[in-house]
Enzyme design. Structure first.
Site, PDB file in Angstrom:
ATOM      1  N   ILE A   1       5.753  -8.645  10.758  1.00 59.23           N
ATOM      2  CA  ILE A   1       5.974  -8.174   9.381  1.00 59.23           C
ATOM      3  C   ILE A   1       7.062  -7.100   9.325  1.00 59.23           C
ATOM      4  O   ILE A   1       7.954  -7.163   8.495  1.00 59.23           O
ATOM      5  CB  ILE A   1       4.665  -7.611   8.763  1.00 59.23           C
TER       6      ILE A   1
ATOM      7  N   ARG B   1      12.421  -1.808   4.966  1.00 60.06           N
ATOM      8  CA  ARG B   1      11.545  -1.996   3.809  1.00 60.06           C
ATOM      9  C   ARG B   1      12.282  -1.924   2.466  1.00 60.06           C
ATOM     10  O   ARG B   1      12.060  -1.006   1.679  1.00 60.06           O
ATOM     11  CB  ARG B   1      10.378  -1.003   3.856  1.00 60.06           C
TER      12      ARG B   1
ATOM     13  N   ARG C   1       6.529   5.423  -0.132  1.00 59.68           N
ATOM     14  CA  ARG C   1       7.271   4.304  -0.737  1.00 59.68           C
ATOM     15  C   ARG C   1       6.480   3.625  -1.830  1.00 59.68           C
ATOM     16  O   ARG C   1       7.051   3.053  -2.758  1.00 59.68           O
ATOM     17  CB  ARG C   1       7.592   3.202   0.261  1.00 59.68           C
TER      18      ARG C   1
ATOM     19  N   LYS D   1      -7.152   2.569   0.307  1.00 54.80           N
ATOM     20  CA  LYS D   1      -5.897   3.225  -0.083  1.00 54.80           C
ATOM     21  C   LYS D   1      -4.974   2.239  -0.789  1.00 54.80           C
ATOM     22  O   LYS D   1      -4.441   2.518  -1.863  1.00 54.80           O
ATOM     23  CB  LYS D   1      -5.192   3.783   1.164  1.00 54.80           C
ATOM     24  N   ASN D   2      -4.796   1.062  -0.176  1.00 57.90           N
ATOM     25  CA  ASN D   2      -3.821   0.121  -0.717  1.00 57.90           C
ATOM     26  C   ASN D   2      -4.282  -0.551  -2.005  1.00 57.90           C
ATOM     27  O   ASN D   2      -3.488  -1.209  -2.676  1.00 57.90           O
ATOM     28  CB  ASN D   2      -3.451  -0.937   0.333  1.00 57.90           C
TER      29      ASN D   2
ATOM     30  N   ARG E   1      -2.696  10.626   5.330  1.00 59.71           N
ATOM     31  CA  ARG E   1      -2.210   9.711   4.298  1.00 59.71           C
ATOM     32  C   ARG E   1      -3.207   8.578   4.072  1.00 59.71           C
ATOM     33  O   ARG E   1      -3.318   8.067   2.963  1.00 59.71           O
ATOM     34  CB  ARG E   1      -0.883   9.082   4.726  1.00 59.71           C
TER      35      ARG E   1
ATOM     36  N   ASP F   1      -1.259  -3.756   9.713  1.00 56.42           N
ATOM     37  CA  ASP F   1      -1.817  -2.397   9.669  1.00 56.42           C
ATOM     38  C   ASP F   1      -2.906  -2.175  10.726  1.00 56.42           C
ATOM     39  O   ASP F   1      -3.408  -1.058  10.862  1.00 56.42           O
ATOM     40  CB  ASP F   1      -2.379  -2.096   8.271  1.00 56.42           C
TER      41      ASP F   1
ATOM     42  N   CYS G   1      12.021   3.641   6.163  1.00 56.67           N
ATOM     43  CA  CYS G   1      10.862   4.440   6.575  1.00 56.67           C
ATOM     44  C   CYS G   1      10.642   4.208   8.056  1.00 56.67           C
ATOM     45  O   CYS G   1      11.363   3.438   8.682  1.00 56.67           O
ATOM     46  CB  CYS G   1       9.631   4.108   5.749  1.00 56.67           C
TER      47      CYS G   1
HETATM   48  C1  UD1 Z   1       2.045  -3.262   1.926  1.00 55.26           C
HETATM   49  C2  UD1 Z   1       1.027  -2.231   2.369  1.00 55.26           C
HETATM   50  C3  UD1 Z   1       1.237  -1.852   3.825  1.00 55.26           C
HETATM   51  C4  UD1 Z   1       1.239  -3.102   4.698  1.00 55.26           C
HETATM   52  C5  UD1 Z   1       2.227  -4.140   4.158  1.00 55.26           C
HETATM   53  C6  UD1 Z   1       2.141  -5.468   4.887  1.00 55.26           C
HETATM   54  C7  UD1 Z   1       0.569  -1.010   0.325  1.00 55.26           C
HETATM   55  C8  UD1 Z   1       0.700   0.261  -0.442  1.00 55.26           C
HETATM   56  N1  UD1 Z   1       1.170  -1.047   1.517  1.00 55.26           N
HETATM   57  O1  UD1 Z   1       3.341  -2.673   2.036  1.00 55.26           O
HETATM   58  O2  UD1 Z   1       0.165  -0.995   4.226  1.00 55.26           O
HETATM   59  O3  UD1 Z   1       1.638  -2.757   6.005  1.00 55.26           O
HETATM   60  O4  UD1 Z   1       1.944  -4.401   2.764  1.00 55.26           O
HETATM   61  O5  UD1 Z   1       0.848  -5.972   4.831  1.00 55.26           O
HETATM   62  O6  UD1 Z   1      -0.088  -1.936  -0.121  1.00 55.26           O
HETATM   63  N2  UD1 Z   1      10.243  -7.082   1.938  1.00 55.26           N
HETATM   64  C9  UD1 Z   1      11.553  -7.301   1.580  1.00 55.26           C
HETATM   65  N3  UD1 Z   1      11.934  -7.009   0.294  1.00 55.26           N
HETATM   66  C10 UD1 Z   1      11.061  -6.520  -0.627  1.00 55.26           C
HETATM   67  C11 UD1 Z   1       9.714  -6.306  -0.260  1.00 55.26           C
HETATM   68  C12 UD1 Z   1       9.337  -6.603   1.030  1.00 55.26           C
HETATM   69  O7  UD1 Z   1      12.366  -7.744   2.393  1.00 55.26           O
HETATM   70  O8  UD1 Z   1      11.466  -6.272  -1.775  1.00 55.26           O
HETATM   71  C13 UD1 Z   1       9.786  -7.395   3.307  1.00 55.26           C
HETATM   72  C14 UD1 Z   1       9.339  -6.139   4.068  1.00 55.26           C
HETATM   73  O9  UD1 Z   1      10.422  -5.470   4.656  1.00 55.26           O
HETATM   74  C15 UD1 Z   1       8.375  -6.729   5.059  1.00 55.26           C
HETATM   75  C16 UD1 Z   1       7.729  -7.885   4.282  1.00 55.26           C
HETATM   76  O10 UD1 Z   1       8.605  -8.163   3.203  1.00 55.26           O
HETATM   77  O11 UD1 Z   1       9.078  -7.262   6.155  1.00 55.26           O
HETATM   78  C17 UD1 Z   1       6.355  -7.594   3.734  1.00 55.26           C
HETATM   79  O12 UD1 Z   1       6.348  -6.306   3.144  1.00 55.26           O
HETATM   80  P1  UD1 Z   1       5.433  -5.948   1.903  1.00 55.26           P
HETATM   81  O13 UD1 Z   1       4.275  -6.871   1.825  1.00 55.26           O
HETATM   82  O14 UD1 Z   1       6.304  -5.855   0.687  1.00 55.26           O
HETATM   83  O15 UD1 Z   1       4.951  -4.493   2.291  1.00 55.26           O
HETATM   84  P2  UD1 Z   1       4.571  -3.359   1.282  1.00 55.26           P
HETATM   85  O16 UD1 Z   1       4.120  -3.966   0.015  1.00 55.26           O
HETATM   86  O17 UD1 Z   1       5.651  -2.339   1.248  1.00 55.26           O
END
Ligand code: UD1
Length: 439
Positions: A328, A122, A93, A22-23, A398, A306, A117
């Site tokens: 995380i 996030r 998202r 999925k990711n 999902r 995850d 979420c």
């Molecule tokens: C992706 C995965 C999700 C997984 C997560 C962590 C996809 C579609 N989803 O989510 O399944 O659980 O990685 O492995 O690939 N953060 C910020 N600001 C930002 C972006 C992130 O503060 O602009 C923080 C987040 O709140 C979190 C951390 O960074 O604490 C890591 O999040 P991130 O790796 O960005 O998660 P996603 O990419 O949303």
């Protein structure tokens, strides 16, 4: 609305084929925007609600998508809108992944802010900073991010903490920028390398020069997207945990064993016997006694957030005491309250959960709250005595392709049935609010 009904106590046996990731599928579908070709193709695309959502988003901006046998054909030569509306972004998202590609290709994008979420706030500030460094002009207007650029220019981007989709957005925008970009403290998840591979095969120039550093030399144009999506390592990990919790013996096919290292290590520590049969298959045999192991989530190659909920279900029936630390996301313990209803001994405080194993979970009614939490409730149901019913399982759709069918093929007594229709308007309204909030 559907619910899952499980009669616990059957050790899983047999073979299960893991679907495409999925990711990896989500950024790859978004990346198709940059190719401007009528015949982009992706193979091994999982049949999931999140994938349907991003497909819907691409169609809403003018792309044409059709399924032809085992390939999904994406015509992005007819894109004529540059907006990801709130209605779609609020349900997923990862819709924010169209921001980088639209900006790179059309120099403009309007994407709704995703909001919070179920598992945490996030934010997308890292995405926006990275795009601004590449030369985008970013403003906020009525809950939307508006990004425009005359041209994007290579830049050095350093993430405060690694962000998976943030790194993907930055890579995609930098691919068509003028000059060289360097992304430091980039996320190391294999889904990012799957995206890099697909982009490079289509004419991009991207290299991971060090584990956390990615260098992108911008190109003027990409050719055609044609890619076979990597296996879903979280789906694989979930079936491994299902095998371990039921003390069964399962062969997983269509996996990439290298991506599963941290999960394999933890399951072995817990007593499971795992044999790598080939690079794309493994056998896992659950232990007679599940040992307690501490788990602490971390970015790849650490233990994936995850898989945290699924491992908590396993630890709930372990022989001792362990601590699970979620590093995380700030609110990723919503499965705790539900698992306790089955008789699990779990106490959560801040980002720690202390789990004291029991040998008796007893089936009851539970409610899924997010994607991976849903999977943990199903796993617990597989080993609980009697009948477990998990409602709000739209979360599962999902990220898990035909989960009830795959589990049933391994011998589980499980079925997806219609849940009782809410009895009054208030209940209907509540269901709708929850469905949107937690998608
Ligand atoms: C992706 C995965 C999700 C997984 C997560 C962590 C996809 C579609 N989803 O989510 O399944 O659980 O990685 O492995 O690939 N953060 C910020 N600001 C930002 C972006 C992130 O503060 O602009 C923080 C987040 O709140 C979190 C951390 O960074 O604490 C890591 O999040 P991130 O790796 O960005 O998660 P996603 O990419 O949303």
């Amino acid at each position: 609305m559907k619910k899952m009904v499980i009669e616990g106590g059957v050790p899983l046996r047999g073979e299960v084929a893991i679907s495409g990731s999925k990711n990896a599928a989500l950024p790859l579908l978004a990346a198709a925007i940059m190719f401007d070709d009528s015949n982009n193709e992706l193979f091994n695309v999982p049949d999931l609600k999140d994938v349907a959502t991003i497909r819907q988003l691409l169609v809403s901006i003018g792309a044409e998508i059709k399924d032809e046998g085992d390939r999904v054909v994406i015509n992005t030569s007819c894109i004529n809108k540059y907006e990801a509306p709130y209605d779609l972004v609020k349900t997923m998202r990862a819709s924010v992944l169209v921001l980088g590609p639209l900006l790179a290709k059309y120099k403009r994008a309007r994407v709704s802010l995703p909001g919070g979420c179920a598992i945490g706030a996030r934010p997308i500030d890292f995405h926006l900073k990275a795009l601004a460094l590449l030369g985008a002009d970013i403003t906020m207007d009525h809950g939307y991010v508006e990004a425009t650029a005359e041209k994007l220019k290579g830049a050095e981007i350093s993430f405060p903490i690694p962000s998976v989709t943030g790194t993907e957005n930055a890579i995609m925008a930098a691919t068509l920028a003028e000059g060289t970009s360097i992304i430091k403290n980039a996320a190391r998840e294999p889904e990012i390398d799957d995206l890099i591979l697909a982009l490079c095969n289509g004419g991009a120039n991207i290299k991971r020069v060090e584990p956390s550093t990615i260098v992108i030399k911008g190109v003027k144009k990409l050719n055609r997207l044609s890619h076979f999506i990597m296996p879903d390592r979280i789906e694989a990990g979930t079936y491994m945990a299902a095998s371990a919790i039921t003390k069964g013996e399962v062969v997983l096919k269509n996996i990439n064993a290298v991506h599963l290292r941290s999960v394999i290590d933890k399951l072995e520590e817990a007593g499971a016997k795992i044999r790598i049969i080939s690079p794309s298959s493994l056998m896992i045999k659950g232990p007679k006694v599940i040992r307690s192991v501490d788990i602490s989530t971390a970015p790849f190659p650490g233990f994936p957030t995850d898989m945290q909920a699924q491992m908590m279900a396993l630890m709930a029936v372990s022989s001792g005491l362990c601590v699970i630390t979620e590093n995380i996301f700030e609110n990723r313990f919503m499965h705790v309250a539900e698992l306790r209803r089955l008789g699990a001994n779990i106490k959560a405080c801040n980002n720690f959960a202390i789990v004291k194993g029991t040998d008796h979970l007893s089936g009851t009614e539970m409610m899924a709250t997010d994607l991976r939490a849903s999977a943990s409730l199903i796993l617990a149901g597989l080993v609980a005595h009697g009948i477990t019913e998990v409602s709000r399982i739209y979360h599962l759709d999902r990220g898990y392709e035909a989960m009830e069918k795959k589990l049933a093929s391994l011998g589980a007594i499980i079925s997806k049935v219609d849940a009782a229709t809410p009895s009054n308007d208030n209940e209907v309204a509540n269901e709708n609010i929850l469905a949107e909030k937690y998608m």
